[in-house]
Structures are given as C-alpha cells and as structure tokens.
Design a protein around this motif. Sequence first.
Motif, PDB file in Angstrom:
ATOM      1  N   LEU A  12       2.667 -12.994   0.214  1.00  0.00           N
ATOM      2  CA  LEU A  12       3.974 -12.355   0.777  1.00  0.00           C
ATOM      3  C   LEU A  12       3.201 -10.660   0.589  1.00  0.00           C
ATOM      4  N   VAL A  13       2.389 -10.180   0.129  1.00  0.00           N
ATOM      5  CA  VAL A  13       1.966  -8.902   0.463  1.00  0.00           C
ATOM      6  C   VAL A  13       0.942  -9.302   1.629  1.00  0.00           C
ATOM      7  N   PHE A  14       0.201  -9.957   1.778  1.00  0.00           N
ATOM      8  CA  PHE A  14      -1.000  -9.916   2.523  1.00  0.00           C
ATOM      9  C   PHE A  14      -0.385 -10.425   3.835  1.00  0.00           C
ATOM     10  N   ARG A  15       1.573 -11.453   3.874  1.00  0.00           N
ATOM     11  CA  ARG A  15       1.652 -11.708   5.592  1.00  0.00           C
ATOM     12  C   ARG A  15       2.133 -10.267   5.878  1.00  0.00           C
ATOM     13  N   PHE A  16       2.835  -9.656   4.769  1.00  0.00           N
ATOM     14  CA  PHE A  16       3.759  -8.065   4.750  1.00  0.00           C
ATOM     15  C   PHE A  16       3.067  -7.019   5.407  1.00  0.00           C
ATOM     16  N   LEU A  17       1.403  -7.247   4.812  1.00  0.00           N
ATOM     17  CA  LEU A  17       0.344  -5.657   5.497  1.00  0.00           C
ATOM     18  C   LEU A  17       0.257  -6.299   6.496  1.00  0.00           C
ATOM     19  N   LEU A  18      -0.155  -7.487   6.915  1.00  0.00           N
ATOM     20  CA  LEU A  18      -0.463  -7.949   8.822  1.00  0.00           C
ATOM     21  C   LEU A  18       0.472  -7.968   9.566  1.00  0.00           C
ATOM     22  N   THR A  19       1.775  -8.180   8.918  1.00  0.00           N
ATOM     23  CA  THR A  19       2.762  -7.617  10.312  1.00  0.00           C
ATOM     24  C   THR A  19       2.988  -6.158  10.163  1.00  0.00           C
ATOM     25  N   LEU A  20       3.088  -5.765   9.762  1.00  0.00           N
ATOM     26  CA  LEU A  20       2.902  -3.941   9.759  1.00  0.00           C
ATOM     27  C   LEU A  20       2.228  -3.943  10.453  1.00  0.00           C
ATOM     28  N   ASN A  21       0.348  -4.138  10.637  1.00  0.00           N
ATOM     29  CA  ASN A  21      -0.196  -3.932  11.457  1.00  0.00           C
ATOM     30  C   ASN A  21      -0.603  -3.983  12.629  1.00  0.00           C
ATOM     31  N   ARG A  22       0.389  -4.983  12.968  1.00  0.00           N
ATOM     32  CA  ARG A  22       0.458  -5.806  14.188  1.00  0.00           C
ATOM     33  C   ARG A  22       1.412  -5.249  14.539  1.00  0.00           C
ATOM     34  N   LYS A  23       2.844  -4.175  14.336  1.00  0.00           N
ATOM     35  CA  LYS A  23       3.320  -3.505  14.842  1.00  0.00           C
ATOM     36  C   LYS A  23       3.082  -2.188  14.410  1.00  0.00           C
ATOM     37  N   GLY A  24       1.706  -1.866  14.255  1.00  0.00           N
ATOM     38  CA  GLY A  24       1.614  -0.665  14.355  1.00  0.00           C
ATOM     39  C   GLY A  24       1.889   0.397  12.922  1.00  0.00           C
ATOM     40  N   ARG A  25       1.958  -0.616  11.899  1.00  0.00           N
ATOM     41  CA  ARG A  25       3.410   0.587  11.184  1.00  0.00           C
ATOM     42  C   ARG A  25       2.633   0.801   9.927  1.00  0.00           C
ATOM     43  N   LEU A  26       1.486   0.325   9.761  1.00  0.00           N
ATOM     44  CA  LEU A  26       0.887   0.667   8.490  1.00  0.00           C
ATOM     45  C   LEU A  26       0.841   1.878   8.166  1.00  0.00           C
ATOM     46  N   PRO A  27       0.468   2.685   9.061  1.00  0.00           N
ATOM     47  CA  PRO A  27       0.607   4.622   8.200  1.00  0.00           C
ATOM     48  C   PRO A  27       1.649   4.383   7.156  1.00  0.00           C
ATOM     49  N   ALA A  80      10.270 -11.198  -1.167  1.00  0.00           N
ATOM     50  CA  ALA A  80       9.944 -11.198  -2.657  1.00  0.00           C
ATOM     51  C   ALA A  80      11.381 -12.027  -3.332  1.00  0.00           C
ATOM     52  N   ARG A  81      12.362 -11.724  -3.552  1.00  0.00           N
ATOM     53  CA  ARG A  81      13.369 -12.332  -4.826  1.00  0.00           C
ATOM     54  C   ARG A  81      13.882 -13.588  -3.992  1.00  0.00           C
ATOM     55  N   GLU A  82      13.782 -14.094  -2.948  1.00  0.00           N
ATOM     56  CA  GLU A  82      13.833 -15.415  -2.541  1.00  0.00           C
ATOM     57  C   GLU A  82      12.737 -16.057  -3.178  1.00  0.00           C
ATOM     58  N   SER A  83      11.533 -15.767  -3.073  1.00  0.00           N
ATOM     59  CA  SER A  83       9.539 -16.218  -3.836  1.00  0.00           C
ATOM     60  C   SER A  83      10.197 -16.908  -5.280  1.00  0.00           C
ATOM     61  N   GLY A  84      11.064 -15.731  -6.072  1.00  0.00           N
ATOM     62  CA  GLY A  84      10.633 -15.605  -7.215  1.00  0.00           C
ATOM     63  C   GLY A  84      11.218 -14.494  -7.777  1.00  0.00           C
ATOM     64  N   GLY A  85      12.459 -14.077  -7.550  1.00  0.00           N
ATOM     65  CA  GLY A  85      13.207 -13.168  -8.068  1.00  0.00           C
ATOM     66  C   GLY A  85      12.683 -11.389  -8.500  1.00  0.00           C
ATOM     67  N   GLN A  86      12.914 -11.396  -9.208  1.00  0.00           N
ATOM     68  CA  GLN A  86      12.912 -10.035  -9.838  1.00  0.00           C
ATOM     69  C   GLN A  86      11.270  -9.994 -10.870  1.00  0.00           C
ATOM     70  N   PRO A  87      10.568 -11.515 -11.000  1.00  0.00           N
ATOM     71  CA  PRO A  87       9.392 -10.849 -11.648  1.00  0.00           C
ATOM     72  C   PRO A  87       8.438 -10.904 -10.056  1.00  0.00           C
ATOM     73  N   ALA A  88       8.807 -12.069  -9.343  1.00  0.00           N
ATOM     74  CA  ALA A  88       8.750 -11.594  -8.013  1.00  0.00           C
ATOM     75  C   ALA A  88       8.500  -9.824  -7.407  1.00  0.00           C
ATOM     76  N   ILE A  89       9.421  -9.420  -7.335  1.00  0.00           N
ATOM     77  CA  ILE A  89       9.800  -8.480  -6.943  1.00  0.00           C
ATOM     78  C   ILE A  89       9.216  -7.016  -8.108  1.00  0.00           C
ATOM     79  N   GLU A  90       9.030  -7.261  -9.141  1.00  0.00           N
ATOM     80  CA  GLU A  90       7.815  -6.542  -9.711  1.00  0.00           C
ATOM     81  C   GLU A  90       6.810  -6.442  -9.061  1.00  0.00           C
ATOM     82  N   SER A  91       6.555  -8.052  -8.851  1.00  0.00           N
ATOM     83  CA  SER A  91       4.902  -7.868  -8.739  1.00  0.00           C
ATOM     84  C   SER A  91       4.638  -7.254  -7.212  1.00  0.00           C
ATOM     85  N   THR A  92       5.591  -7.244  -6.846  1.00  0.00           N
ATOM     86  CA  THR A  92       5.359  -6.705  -5.054  1.00  0.00           C
ATOM     87  C   THR A  92       5.383  -5.564  -5.286  1.00  0.00           C
TER      88      THR A  92
END
Length: 209
Positions: free
Chosen positions: A80-95, A22-34
């Motif tokens: 960013l959040v969408f891809r992160f959730l897909l990663t959690l899903n793939r690794k069985g970490r959504l819970p 998030a920081r790489e994609s847009g700094g503090q605003p992106a982090i707060e939004s995430t």
Amino acid sequence: MLTESPPNAISRVYAQSLFELARESGGQPAIESTLGELEDILELARSDARFNEFLSSRILSASRRAVSLTAILKGRVSDLVFRFLLTLNRKGRLPDLPSIAAAFDQLVQASFGRIEVDVFTASPISADELNLIQARLKKALGKEPVVHPYTDSGMIGGLKVQIGDQLIDASIATSLRKLKDRLATDGSAKVRSAADRIIDSGATTNGRA
C-alpha cells in the motif's frame, strides 16, 4: 529538500485517500502500520541528505525515480505505501510527503480518540511528571493525549503546551512579562495598593486564628 510544513488542502486529500485504503485493507492495525512506515521514510530522509534530495528533486524525471523507488523500497515497505509513493511520484507530489504524513497523522489521532500534544519545559521531566501531565490533559481534553516532551533552554521554568496551532503558555518568563506589562499599564501605585490589601487581609485572618 523536503521541508516540514503543516497540512494544506491538497495534502489532506491525499492523506484521506491513503487513510481509506489502509482502513479497507486491515482496519486500525493497517492504519497504524501505514503511519509508522510514513514516519520511518521521513526519518530516513531527515538523516540522509542524498535520500532527501532524491525524493524532493525537481530535476529527476518521474520515470527514473520510479525505477529507483522500486529498487529501494519494494519489499521493504507494505504494498500500500509503496504504491502510494509511486502515485505521489507520478503526480509530482513527493515533495509534499511531510505535509501529507502530518495530515495522515491528524486523521489517525482524531479517528482513534487521540490528540498530539507537545509539552515544553526548561529541563527534562521525569516519567511520573509526564504521566501526571498526560492525566490532566486527558481530563481537560476528553481525549487520549499523545504527549511529546521537549526541553526549551530558553525557558526559566514552568511549561508550555502546544495543541495543534494553540499554545498554552504557563512559563515563568511569560508570567514575569505579564507582571511587567501590568506594572506599565496600571502603575506601581496600584500594584502596591493591591499588595497592601493582600497583606492586610492575611494579617486579619491570622489574627482571628
């Protein structure tokens, strides 16, 4: 079902990774939004049992859930959040999403000089009282406190402050309990003696005045 839980080592690793992205994609605003998006998703899970079960189910395959996640969230949350959730899903970490979100929130507050504080009182407090508490906490902590006020019907009066895993209890019930413990430990004679000294001191002071 998704359950609220404090951050653990694995959750902190995922949260740190998301924070850096998030920081790489847009700094503090992106982090707060995430952070806001994660909180929105968890709030939806709290209010919608079916969505909660969908995220936490151990029966539903990752591939089938990925299809549904795409249909539900793609275009409605950041990429960013969408891809992160897909990663959690793939690794069985959504819970673990509540724990990861809590770890992410801690990173945000620490990075931007803020600290989360829960304040409990017997009855709702006014905006002025909340501002006063916030100002005193800021002076004491040296950080900008994000104060969350709660009402605890079990309290008689006073307040309790929760900062992380530290509880500062200034409630009347606690004061009464400490007095009761002192009576049991020191004996009523010592307490009466102390009271007499205080009274005598006050009388002497008044006499001089």
